[in-house]
Write a protein that holds these residues in place. Structure first.
Motif, PDB file in Angstrom:
ATOM      1  N   LEU A   1       0.834  -1.205   0.000  1.00 26.05           N
ATOM      2  CA  LEU A   1       0.000   0.000   0.000  1.00 26.05           C
ATOM      3  C   LEU A   1       0.870   1.258   0.000  1.00 26.05           C
ATOM      4  O   LEU A   1       0.576   2.238  -0.694  1.00 26.05           O
ATOM      5  CB  LEU A   1      -0.926   0.001   1.226  1.00 26.05           C
ATOM      6  CG  LEU A   1      -1.893   1.183   1.315  1.00 26.05           C
ATOM      7  CD1 LEU A   1      -2.858   1.187   0.134  1.00 26.05           C
ATOM      8  CD2 LEU A   1      -2.674   1.165   2.604  1.00 26.05           C
ATOM      9  N   MET A   2       1.968   1.220   0.760  1.00 25.66           N
ATOM     10  CA  MET A   2       2.886   2.369   0.791  1.00 25.66           C
ATOM     11  C   MET A   2       3.396   2.654  -0.627  1.00 25.66           C
ATOM     12  O   MET A   2       3.411   3.802  -1.084  1.00 25.66           O
ATOM     13  CB  MET A   2       4.051   2.045   1.724  1.00 25.66           C
ATOM     14  CG  MET A   2       5.144   3.077   1.772  1.00 25.66           C
ATOM     15  SD  MET A   2       6.427   2.586   2.939  1.00 25.66           S
ATOM     16  CE  MET A   2       7.263   1.326   2.005  1.00 25.66           C
ATOM     17  N   LYS A   3       3.790   1.590  -1.356  1.00 30.25           N
ATOM     18  CA  LYS A   3       4.276   1.752  -2.731  1.00 30.25           C
ATOM     19  C   LYS A   3       3.171   2.310  -3.633  1.00 30.25           C
ATOM     20  O   LYS A   3       3.418   3.143  -4.502  1.00 30.25           O
ATOM     21  CB  LYS A   3       4.755   0.401  -3.295  1.00 30.25           C
ATOM     22  CG  LYS A   3       5.926  -0.185  -2.559  1.00 30.25           C
ATOM     23  CD  LYS A   3       7.205   0.532  -2.954  1.00 30.25           C
ATOM     24  CE  LYS A   3       8.417   0.042  -2.212  1.00 30.25           C
ATOM     25  NZ  LYS A   3       9.540   0.956  -2.296  1.00 30.25           N
ATOM     26  N   ALA A   4       1.929   1.851  -3.413  1.00 31.51           N
ATOM     27  CA  ALA A   4       0.803   2.288  -4.257  1.00 31.51           C
ATOM     28  C   ALA A   4       0.471   3.756  -4.015  1.00 31.51           C
ATOM     29  O   ALA A   4       0.229   4.522  -4.954  1.00 31.51           O
ATOM     30  CB  ALA A   4      -0.422   1.425  -3.971  1.00 31.51           C
ATOM     31  N   LEU A   5       0.475   4.171  -2.736  1.00 32.89           N
ATOM     32  CA  LEU A   5       0.145   5.567  -2.420  1.00 32.89           C
ATOM     33  C   LEU A   5       1.243   6.504  -2.917  1.00 32.89           C
ATOM     34  O   LEU A   5       0.965   7.622  -3.372  1.00 32.89           O
ATOM     35  CB  LEU A   5      -0.077   5.736  -0.912  1.00 32.89           C
ATOM     36  CG  LEU A   5      -1.288   4.986  -0.329  1.00 32.89           C
ATOM     37  CD1 LEU A   5      -1.367   5.160   1.175  1.00 32.89           C
ATOM     38  CD2 LEU A   5      -2.600   5.459  -0.967  1.00 32.89           C
ATOM     39  N   GLU A   6       2.504   6.035  -2.845  1.00 25.91           N
ATOM     40  CA  GLU A   6       3.613   6.847  -3.379  1.00 25.91           C
ATOM     41  C   GLU A   6       3.430   7.071  -4.881  1.00 25.91           C
ATOM     42  O   GLU A   6       3.805   8.103  -5.420  1.00 25.91           O
ATOM     43  CB  GLU A   6       4.945   6.138  -3.137  1.00 25.91           C
ATOM     44  CG  GLU A   6       5.482   6.295  -1.727  1.00 25.91           C
ATOM     45  CD  GLU A   6       6.715   5.422  -1.494  1.00 25.91           C
ATOM     46  OE1 GLU A   6       7.212   4.811  -2.461  1.00 25.91           O
ATOM     47  OE2 GLU A   6       7.160   5.340  -0.338  1.00 25.91           O
ATOM     48  N   SER A   7       2.858   6.065  -5.561  1.00 24.44           N
ATOM     49  CA  SER A   7       2.646   6.166  -7.017  1.00 24.44           C
ATOM     50  C   SER A   7       1.354   6.912  -7.359  1.00 24.44           C
ATOM     51  O   SER A   7       0.944   6.941  -8.516  1.00 24.44           O
ATOM     52  CB  SER A   7       2.597   4.768  -7.641  1.00 24.44           C
ATOM     53  OG  SER A   7       3.732   4.036  -7.286  1.00 24.44           O
ATOM     54  N   ARG A   8       0.666   7.441  -6.325  1.00 25.70           N
ATOM     55  CA  ARG A   8      -0.572   8.220  -6.508  1.00 25.70           C
ATOM     56  C   ARG A   8      -1.674   7.412  -7.200  1.00 25.70           C
ATOM     57  O   ARG A   8      -2.361   7.885  -8.094  1.00 25.70           O
ATOM     58  CB  ARG A   8      -0.290   9.497  -7.324  1.00 25.70           C
ATOM     59  CG  ARG A   8       0.589  10.502  -6.584  1.00 25.70           C
ATOM     60  CD  ARG A   8      -0.260  11.353  -5.639  1.00 25.70           C
ATOM     61  NE  ARG A   8       0.541  12.141  -4.714  1.00 25.70           N
ATOM     62  CZ  ARG A   8       0.765  11.820  -3.446  1.00 25.70           C
ATOM     63  NH1 ARG A   8       0.302  10.714  -2.950  1.00 25.70           N
ATOM     64  NH2 ARG A   8       1.452  12.609  -2.647  1.00 25.70           N
TER      65      ARG A   8
ATOM     66  N   PHE B   1      -3.780   4.441   6.378  1.00 25.88           N
ATOM     67  CA  PHE B   1      -3.702   5.407   5.268  1.00 25.88           C
ATOM     68  C   PHE B   1      -3.111   6.738   5.761  1.00 25.88           C
ATOM     69  O   PHE B   1      -2.262   7.340   5.105  1.00 25.88           O
ATOM     70  CB  PHE B   1      -5.099   5.661   4.679  1.00 25.88           C
ATOM     71  CG  PHE B   1      -5.463   4.731   3.549  1.00 25.88           C
ATOM     72  CD1 PHE B   1      -5.398   5.146   2.228  1.00 25.88           C
ATOM     73  CD2 PHE B   1      -5.873   3.436   3.803  1.00 25.88           C
ATOM     74  CE1 PHE B   1      -5.728   4.297   1.178  1.00 25.88           C
ATOM     75  CE2 PHE B   1      -6.213   2.577   2.775  1.00 25.88           C
ATOM     76  CZ  PHE B   1      -6.133   3.006   1.452  1.00 25.88           C
ATOM     77  N   ILE B   2      -3.584   7.197   6.931  1.00 25.40           N
ATOM     78  CA  ILE B   2      -3.089   8.475   7.473  1.00 25.40           C
ATOM     79  C   ILE B   2      -1.604   8.343   7.810  1.00 25.40           C
ATOM     80  O   ILE B   2      -0.790   9.235   7.531  1.00 25.40           O
ATOM     81  CB  ILE B   2      -3.921   8.883   8.719  1.00 25.40           C
ATOM     82  CG1 ILE B   2      -5.346   9.249   8.263  1.00 25.40           C
ATOM     83  CG2 ILE B   2      -3.273  10.040   9.457  1.00 25.40           C
ATOM     84  CD1 ILE B   2      -6.378   9.283   9.371  1.00 25.40           C
ATOM     85  N   ASP B   3      -1.244   7.184   8.397  1.00 25.27           N
ATOM     86  CA  ASP B   3       0.144   6.901   8.761  1.00 25.27           C
ATOM     87  C   ASP B   3       1.064   6.930   7.540  1.00 25.27           C
ATOM     88  O   ASP B   3       2.225   7.315   7.621  1.00 25.27           O
ATOM     89  CB  ASP B   3       0.181   5.505   9.415  1.00 25.27           C
ATOM     90  CG  ASP B   3       1.416   5.315  10.261  1.00 25.27           C
ATOM     91  OD1 ASP B   3       1.971   6.327  10.689  1.00 25.27           O
ATOM     92  OD2 ASP B   3       1.828   4.158  10.472  1.00 25.27           O
ATOM     93  N   LEU B   4       0.530   6.522   6.383  1.00 29.96           N
ATOM     94  CA  LEU B   4       1.335   6.463   5.159  1.00 29.96           C
ATOM     95  C   LEU B   4       1.235   7.750   4.329  1.00 29.96           C
ATOM     96  O   LEU B   4       1.582   7.759   3.148  1.00 29.96           O
ATOM     97  CB  LEU B   4       0.891   5.264   4.298  1.00 29.96           C
ATOM     98  CG  LEU B   4       1.150   3.878   4.898  1.00 29.96           C
ATOM     99  CD1 LEU B   4       0.577   2.789   4.020  1.00 29.96           C
ATOM    100  CD2 LEU B   4       2.638   3.640   5.094  1.00 29.96           C
ATOM    101  N   ASP B   5       0.720   8.830   4.951  1.00 31.40           N
ATOM    102  CA  ASP B   5       0.619  10.141   4.280  1.00 31.40           C
ATOM    103  C   ASP B   5      -0.215  10.095   2.999  1.00 31.40           C
ATOM    104  O   ASP B   5       0.193  10.616   1.957  1.00 31.40           O
ATOM    105  CB  ASP B   5       2.024  10.689   3.922  1.00 31.40           C
ATOM    106  CG  ASP B   5       2.816  11.004   5.172  1.00 31.40           C
ATOM    107  OD1 ASP B   5       2.179  11.305   6.192  1.00 31.40           O
ATOM    108  OD2 ASP B   5       4.049  10.920   5.145  1.00 31.40           O
ATOM    109  N   ALA B   6      -1.381   9.459   3.064  1.00 32.18           N
ATOM    110  CA  ALA B   6      -2.262   9.417   1.887  1.00 32.18           C
ATOM    111  C   ALA B   6      -2.808  10.819   1.625  1.00 32.18           C
ATOM    112  O   ALA B   6      -3.056  11.598   2.561  1.00 32.18           O
ATOM    113  CB  ALA B   6      -3.416   8.452   2.144  1.00 32.18           C
ATOM    114  N   GLY B   7      -3.014  11.146   0.358  1.00 27.09           N
ATOM    115  CA  GLY B   7      -3.561  12.460   0.002  1.00 27.09           C
ATOM    116  C   GLY B   7      -5.053  12.531   0.307  1.00 27.09           C
ATOM    117  O   GLY B   7      -5.697  11.522   0.587  1.00 27.09           O
ATOM    118  N   GLU B   8      -5.622  13.764   0.249  1.00 28.76           N
ATOM    119  CA  GLU B   8      -7.055  13.970   0.534  1.00 28.76           C
ATOM    120  C   GLU B   8      -7.926  13.049  -0.316  1.00 28.76           C
ATOM    121  O   GLU B   8      -8.818  12.372   0.171  1.00 28.76           O
ATOM    122  CB  GLU B   8      -7.430  15.433   0.229  1.00 28.76           C
ATOM    123  CG  GLU B   8      -6.884  16.430   1.226  1.00 28.76           C
ATOM    124  CD  GLU B   8      -7.819  16.629   2.401  1.00 28.76           C
ATOM    125  OE1 GLU B   8      -9.014  16.855   2.165  1.00 28.76           O
ATOM    126  OE2 GLU B   8      -7.357  16.544   3.553  1.00 28.76           O
TER     127      GLU B   8
END
Length: 598
Positions: free
Chosen positions: A114-121, A149-156
């Protein structure tokens, strides 16, 4: 411009949370199988090892159709050791489906992907699976997912994800836990409506990023990738933008798209399509297939550095060549070079001698899977003790750090804490869900994990669940005490006798059974003391003409502890090898003769 007839999605889940089962249900309900076709269980886990272990090792692509939209599904491994597969898989998609067990909640491997996915937007969809479990904690698990999600700095926009509730085994998805849906229609609708359609200009110069490789005896090397811009037709002249900056010309001989478990021949591909293309000899992962007149390479795929290394060597034991077909260093070198073609997260270097190789990878499991695959292909080799890869940061020595999660019954918390305390672990979090089990999180140097799994499973009577995740580098933590016991080493060749084992079993645990052949220098057991002990395990009972009432009491043997490959790799010390052949896994000393070892 966007291609509305395609959606590309990757499925993220921890090991055993039901990912492959959900894909099976999607196959059944989208009409992939014909009426009379036999339906395979866990169809996406196609490898023999994947089926045996119930884990996904290779990222695979498949496709289903819903309301005229082609949904390309990429199945990603749930284990961080196969992270190289994950990073490539995420390059192919525009969104991810996060699948979480309704009782266990999000676990470390989920976090990694998930961290990799959120980094890739990428756009997320959350599916909470197994809601019919008696110990399901649906609302708490949903809160844990928001925290993650919040811990991994997910966008709005990433935090406004749709949530579905599923029972993958029964092929049911619901928008609310208590609604009356009886199929996966809500899931298909969410994917089509919520995921963005792939963007790209079909008139622009061609750009296709290669994210995976396959091989066919008929077509040669096959590249699997996604078209980002332009249009590709069968028979087109294309350029391949190599990683070193050079450009090579070739012609596309065949093109396939993925439908269910089959590959379907295509003649044209537009932006967003995921394809397998043939006619691309010599291409490797991360290269771009582009326009011959206007080559435009895409950004390379970044793969995390390896953290662990092992030495593979030619088998030099007295039993070498008895059980395997491929035993020479040339055979080993060719097989490892072939592995490098499709596995980007390992490195192969020459070892200390001409007959040894140093293999670096992401973790013990990844290297064990490679050894197991080679063993099944009739290779013989020896593997050394895993060692961690350190690096210098600002003049000081740093080593890899792992984030370890242990899930165990309440009664074993003390034992787990004690084991990890000696391995320089720091406790970062401890949660008791009130179900009789406790989840403890530790930060521990990678060195401390070598040999930990078998030790903790023994101490907790097999009830603990361990999951680890690479978490960066930390300053060298000093000496960590490893195996506190020595080895029982056979001092002569021959066949093991029950009589000899009976007299030795008080000395420690035995790894061999009566009738098994051994050689001098082979490890036949674990000594209960910290020194190695040379033993005669082939000793026979001398027969005499004297008779006594006690002489022929039946002997009672404690069952031998037969080590599997992972346990053997964890057990060996620096001066020992694991000998791997198609028929057996043996342990041996590097120096076989006891007189030279002293």
């Amino acid at each position: 411009m966007q291609n509305d007839s395609v959606r590309n999605i990757a499925i993220i889940a921890h090991v055993d949370h039901g990912k492959t089962t959900l894909v099976d249900a999607m196959f059944r309900q989208s009409g992939v199988y014909g009426e009379h076709e036999h339906v395979t269980e866990r169809a996406m886990d196609s490898g023999e090892l994947e089926r045996e272990r119930g884990i996904t090792i290779l990222a695979k692509t498949t496709g289903v159709r819903f309301r005229g939209v082609k949904i390309n599904i990429v199945d990603t491994p749930g284990h961080a050791d196969f992270g190289g597969e994950v990073e490539r898989a995420l390059k192919l998609v525009d969104g991810v489906m996060l699948l979480v067990d309704a009782s266990e909640g999000p676990l470390p491997q989920t976090r990694y992907v998930l961290m990799k996915a959120l980094e890739s937007r990428l756009t997320p969809i959350v599916v909470i699976n197994k809601i019919d479990r008696p110990d399901a904690r649906i609302q708490e698990v949903l809160n844990e997912i928001y925290d993650l999600f919040i811990d991994l700095d997910a966008g709005e926009s990433q935090l406004e994800f749709p949530v579905l509730y599923a029972i993958a085994r029964d092929g049911v998805a619901k928008r609310k836990p208590d609604d009356d849906s009886s199929d996966l229609r809500p899931l298909f609708e969410t994917i089509v409506d919520h995921l963005p359609a792939p963007k790209g200009d079909p008139e622009a110069p061609l750009q296709l990023l290669v994210a995976n490789l396959d091989y066919s005896d008929y077509l040669g090397r096959i590249a699997i990738g996604r078209v980002f811009s332009g249009t590709l037709r069968q028979g087109d002249e294309v350029s391949i933008c190599k990683l070193d900056g050079s450009i090579r010309m070739t012609r596309i001989t065949k093109m396939y798209s993925f439908e269910g478990l089959k590959r379907v021949e295509e003649t044209e591909a537009r932006p967003g399509d995921i394809l397998a293309i043939a006619g691309v000899e010599g291409i490797t992962i991360g290269e771009t297939v582009s326009d011959p007149e206007d080559p435009r390479p895409l950004a390379k795929i970044q793969i995390d550095e390896p953290t662990i290394a092992m030495t593979f060597a030619v088998n030099t034991s007295p039993f070498a060549g008895r059980e395997g077909r491929y035993v020479t260093s040339r055979n080993l070198r060719e097989r490892l070079e072939k592995e490098l073609l499709t596995n980007v997260s390992i490195r192969v270097e020459d070892g200390d001698g001409p007959e040894s190789f140093r293999i670096s990878g992401r973790g013990e499991l990844q290297l064990a899977i490679l050894i197991e695959t080679m063993r099944r292909e009739s290779y013989e080799l020896m593997a050394g003790k895993p060692e961690i890869l350190t690096k210098q940061v600002n003049g000081s020595l740093h080593e890899p750090l792992e984030h370890l999660t242990v899930d165990c019954p309440e009664g074993f918390v003390g034992v787990v804490m004690e084991q990890l305390g000696t391995r320089k672990a720091k406790t970062s979090k401890m949660v008791n869900h009130g179900s009789g089990r406790v989840r403890i999180e530790f930060d521990v140097p990678s060195r401390g994990l070598i040999g930990l799994r078998s030790q903790i499973l023994t101490d907790t009577k097999g009830t603990a669940i361990l999951n680890s995740l690479f978490a960066g580098y930390i300053e060298w933590q000093g000496e960590i005490p490893m195996r506190p016991t020595g080895s029982l080493v056979a001092d002569r060749p021959g066949k093991v006798t029950g009589y000899a084992i009976f007299n030795l079993q008080e000395r420690g645990e035995i790894f061999v059974e009566p009738g098994q052949e051994v050689y001098q220098g082979m490890i036949v057991g674990e000594n209960s003391r910290d020194k190695d002990l040379n033993v005669n395990i082939v000793r026979e009972k001398k027969l005499t003409n004297m008779r006594a009432s006690t002489a022929d009491d039946a002997i009672r043997l404690v069952p031998a502890r037969l080590l599997n490959l992972e346990q053997a790799i964890e057990f060996v010390n620096d001066d020992e090898w694991v000998e791997v052949t198609p028929a057996a896994i043996r342990l041996r000393k590097k120096t076989l003769s006891s007189s030279f070892r002293k």
